[in-house]
Design an enzyme around this catalytic site. Structure first.
Site, PDB file in Angstrom:
ATOM      1  N   PHE A 197       2.927 -10.063   1.468  1.00 24.09           N
ATOM      2  CA  PHE A 197       1.755  -9.216   1.619  1.00 24.09           C
ATOM      3  C   PHE A 197       2.154  -8.038   2.533  1.00 24.09           C
ATOM      4  O   PHE A 197       3.116  -7.366   2.199  1.00 24.09           O
ATOM      5  CB  PHE A 197       0.528 -10.065   2.006  1.00 24.09           C
ATOM      6  N   LYS A 211      10.038  -4.595  -9.168  1.00 24.27           N
ATOM      7  CA  LYS A 211       9.928  -5.954  -8.610  1.00 24.27           C
ATOM      8  C   LYS A 211       9.555  -6.946  -9.706  1.00 24.27           C
ATOM      9  O   LYS A 211      10.119  -8.042  -9.801  1.00 24.27           O
ATOM     10  CB  LYS A 211       8.879  -6.006  -7.490  1.00 24.27           C
ATOM     11  N   SER A 256       7.050  -8.750  -3.867  1.00 22.53           N
ATOM     12  CA  SER A 256       5.930  -8.108  -3.185  1.00 22.53           C
ATOM     13  C   SER A 256       4.613  -8.461  -3.856  1.00 22.53           C
ATOM     14  O   SER A 256       4.553  -8.642  -5.081  1.00 22.53           O
ATOM     15  CB  SER A 256       6.121  -6.592  -3.235  1.00 22.53           C
ATOM     16  N   TYR A 296       8.033   1.348  -8.482  1.00 22.14           N
ATOM     17  CA  TYR A 296       8.520   0.399  -7.471  1.00 22.14           C
ATOM     18  C   TYR A 296       8.033  -1.018  -7.798  1.00 22.14           C
ATOM     19  O   TYR A 296       8.817  -1.965  -7.858  1.00 22.14           O
ATOM     20  CB  TYR A 296       8.044   0.812  -6.071  1.00 22.14           C
TER      21      TYR A 296
HETATM   22  C1  UD1 Z   1       2.172  -0.438   0.519  1.00 13.29           C
HETATM   23  C2  UD1 Z   1       2.570  -0.239  -0.913  1.00 13.29           C
HETATM   24  C3  UD1 Z   1       3.037  -1.572  -1.454  1.00 13.29           C
HETATM   25  C4  UD1 Z   1       4.210  -2.062  -0.629  1.00 13.29           C
HETATM   26  C5  UD1 Z   1       3.800  -2.154   0.826  1.00 13.29           C
HETATM   27  C6  UD1 Z   1       5.018  -2.445   1.673  1.00 13.29           C
HETATM   28  C7  UD1 Z   1       1.195   1.627  -1.689  1.00 13.29           C
HETATM   29  C8  UD1 Z   1       0.081   2.054  -2.582  1.00 13.29           C
HETATM   30  N1  UD1 Z   1       1.464   0.314  -1.656  1.00 13.29           N
HETATM   31  O1  UD1 Z   1       1.095  -1.371   0.560  1.00 13.29           O
HETATM   32  O2  UD1 Z   1       3.405  -1.438  -2.792  1.00 13.29           O
HETATM   33  O3  UD1 Z   1       4.632  -3.310  -1.089  1.00 13.29           O
HETATM   34  O4  UD1 Z   1       3.261  -0.916   1.282  1.00 13.29           O
HETATM   35  O5  UD1 Z   1       4.664  -2.691   2.996  1.00 13.29           O
HETATM   36  O6  UD1 Z   1       1.815   2.439  -1.037  1.00 13.29           O
HETATM   37  N2  UD1 Z   1      -3.701   3.356   5.387  1.00 13.29           N
HETATM   38  C9  UD1 Z   1      -4.406   4.365   6.019  1.00 13.29           C
HETATM   39  N3  UD1 Z   1      -3.710   5.376   6.612  1.00 13.29           N
HETATM   40  C10 UD1 Z   1      -2.347   5.440   6.588  1.00 13.29           C
HETATM   41  C11 UD1 Z   1      -1.619   4.410   5.931  1.00 13.29           C
HETATM   42  C12 UD1 Z   1      -2.341   3.393   5.339  1.00 13.29           C
HETATM   43  O7  UD1 Z   1      -5.635   4.346   6.056  1.00 13.29           O
HETATM   44  O8  UD1 Z   1      -1.780   6.393   7.132  1.00 13.29           O
HETATM   45  C13 UD1 Z   1      -4.448   2.235   4.776  1.00 13.29           C
HETATM   46  C14 UD1 Z   1      -4.234   2.067   3.289  1.00 13.29           C
HETATM   47  O9  UD1 Z   1      -5.163   2.815   2.543  1.00 13.29           O
HETATM   48  C15 UD1 Z   1      -4.407   0.548   3.128  1.00 13.29           C
HETATM   49  C16 UD1 Z   1      -3.882  -0.017   4.439  1.00 13.29           C
HETATM   50  O10 UD1 Z   1      -3.963   1.047   5.375  1.00 13.29           O
HETATM   51  O11 UD1 Z   1      -5.771   0.227   3.006  1.00 13.29           O
HETATM   52  C17 UD1 Z   1      -2.451  -0.504   4.352  1.00 13.29           C
HETATM   53  O12 UD1 Z   1      -1.637   0.520   3.813  1.00 13.29           O
HETATM   54  P1  UD1 Z   1      -0.039   0.392   3.795  1.00 13.29           P
HETATM   55  O13 UD1 Z   1       0.461  -0.046   5.112  1.00 13.29           O
HETATM   56  O14 UD1 Z   1       0.507   1.663   3.235  1.00 13.29           O
HETATM   57  O15 UD1 Z   1       0.240  -0.813   2.789  1.00 13.29           O
HETATM   58  P2  UD1 Z   1      -0.248  -1.022   1.269  1.00 13.29           P
HETATM   59  O16 UD1 Z   1      -0.785   0.224   0.684  1.00 13.29           O
HETATM   60  O17 UD1 Z   1      -1.096  -2.225   1.226  1.00 13.29           O
END
Ligand code: UD1
Length: 336
Positions: free
Chosen positions: A177, A152, A124, A148
């Site tokens: 990603f 990895k 990841s 987590y």
């Molecule tokens: C997350 C994990 C990462 C993992 C990946 C798997 C965290 C901190 N990181 O990545 O380790 O490998 O998922 O897919 O959890 N967002 C919102 N509202 C929401 C959900 C997300 O605004 O309800 C925003 C987040 O702040 C971020 C973006 O959307 O900016 C993507 O979030 P998300 O899909 O959870 O992925 P990551 O945080 O990048």
């Protein structure tokens, strides 16, 4: 060729299994179904018209895995099985370390016993921690910020050590990603337990009316519109990256790491906008505080995979939205 896919009923594992079957590989899936559904096996058969051998076993049980290698002459392994919820890993680090590390150790031990040395590992971009600059290249420093991510990173270290110990090993770690989207058939997709942690499944559940509104975590990041920027990649593109790695594995060094991303970042607001445009649905959202542990920006430099694996992502953010939505509409309650 017989490919063992661990975690093959999970989100990325199931999509990769389909691409393997489409390329005429035989697939043997092992999965303990801790975060997936056995119905995936039927769906895979419907989509591909191919048979898949499935073992509902746990990699923590080395004996059970050993038996799979006795039953089948395995040529290569794709290792997806593992826990992946960041928040849960902070609360239950022992659960995460035990499951993710011991299962990988058992897998490698059994592989060595049966002289199977080709391994593709599901890693990841979380291993980059909070990078100092963008786009992120494979040689950037690594730094985990939660159990987590550390699991990895630890596994990558173990695999690198292993590749140094015996030159027969050919190991590839693929650093994903943000995988989103679903197979275009709408028959398989991401099926999170309970309330989704990740943006896209949350968004599609709001659109279908299962959740009242999307909470956008922070609008004061140093980004174009203040919301977090990520490199979303269609899960089918991601799956195809695994096939490319497998096809090229003999020509690679003993241990190689590749980013799999599009190289393009989208903010949360841009994803919402793309989703609305692509599907015609309106998504209610509000801004809330930043989510602890989130980084402002993450996107890949994916040129290494292009140069060496001849792989690049082809699907755009609209494809991702359309396919996620198609899956959600066809399966409002996931596989249940
Ligand atoms: C997350 C994990 C990462 C993992 C990946 C798997 C965290 C901190 N990181 O990545 O380790 O490998 O998922 O897919 O959890 N967002 C919102 N509202 C929401 C959900 C997300 O605004 O309800 C925003 C987040 O702040 C971020 C973006 O959307 O900016 C993507 O979030 P998300 O899909 O959870 O992925 P990551 O945080 O990048």
């Amino acid at each position: 060729m017989n490919i063992l896919v661990t975690g093959g009923t999970g989100y990325v594992g199931s999509h990769t299994t389909i691409e393997l079957l489409n390329k005429n590989y035989n697939v043997i899936i092992v999965d303990n179904l801790s975060n997936s559904n056995e119905k995936v096996i039927e769906r895979i058969k419907e989509i591909t018209n191919r048979h898949v051998k499935f073992y509902a076993i746990d990699l923590l049980n080395e004996e059970d895995l050993n038996q799979v290698f006795i039953n089948h002459k395995i040529d290569a392994v794709m290792h997806f099985a593992g826990y992946k919820a960041v928040g849960e890993s902070v609360k239950l680090p022992l659960k995460y370390y035990t499951n993710n590390l011991v299962s990988t150790l058992n897998l490698c031990k059994v592989m060595e016993r049966f002289n199977v040395y080709k391994l593709i590992f599901s890693s990841s971009a979380t291993v980059y921690g909070k990078p100092a600059s963008f786009p992120i290249k494979e040689d950037f420093p690594t730094n985990a910020t939660n159990p987590y991510g550390r699991s990895k990173l630890m596994i990558e270290g173990i695999l690198s050590d292993l590749s140094n110990s015996n030159k027969n090993w050919k190991i590839v770690s693929l650093r994903y990603f943000n995988p989103v989207g679903a197979h275009e058939s709408g028959k398989i997709g991401e099926d999170p337990n309970g309330i989704p942690n990740n943006l896209m499944p949350f968004l599609t559940q709001v659109a279908i009316g299962k959740l009242p509104e999307l909470k956008v975590f922070g609008n004061d990041y140093p980004t174009k519109d203040g919301t977090g920027v990520r490199d979303y990649i269609h899960v089918v593109d991601l799956a195809k990256g695994h096939i490319k790695a497998l096809e090229k594995i003999d020509a690679l060094d003993n241990y190689e790491v590749f980013n799999l991303g599009t190289g393009r970042g989208y903010s949360v607001l841009e994803v919402i906008e793309a989703f609305q445009k692509a599907t015609g649905m309106q998504v209610k959202y509000k801004f809330v505080d930043r989510r602890p542990g989130d980084i402002p920006v993450s996107y890949a430099d994916a040129t290494k995979a292009l140069k060496i694996l001849n792989w690049k992502a082809n699907k755009d953010i609209f494809d991702m939205c359309i396919d996620s939505w198609n899956w959600q509409q066809n399966n409002p309650n996931g596989y249940n």
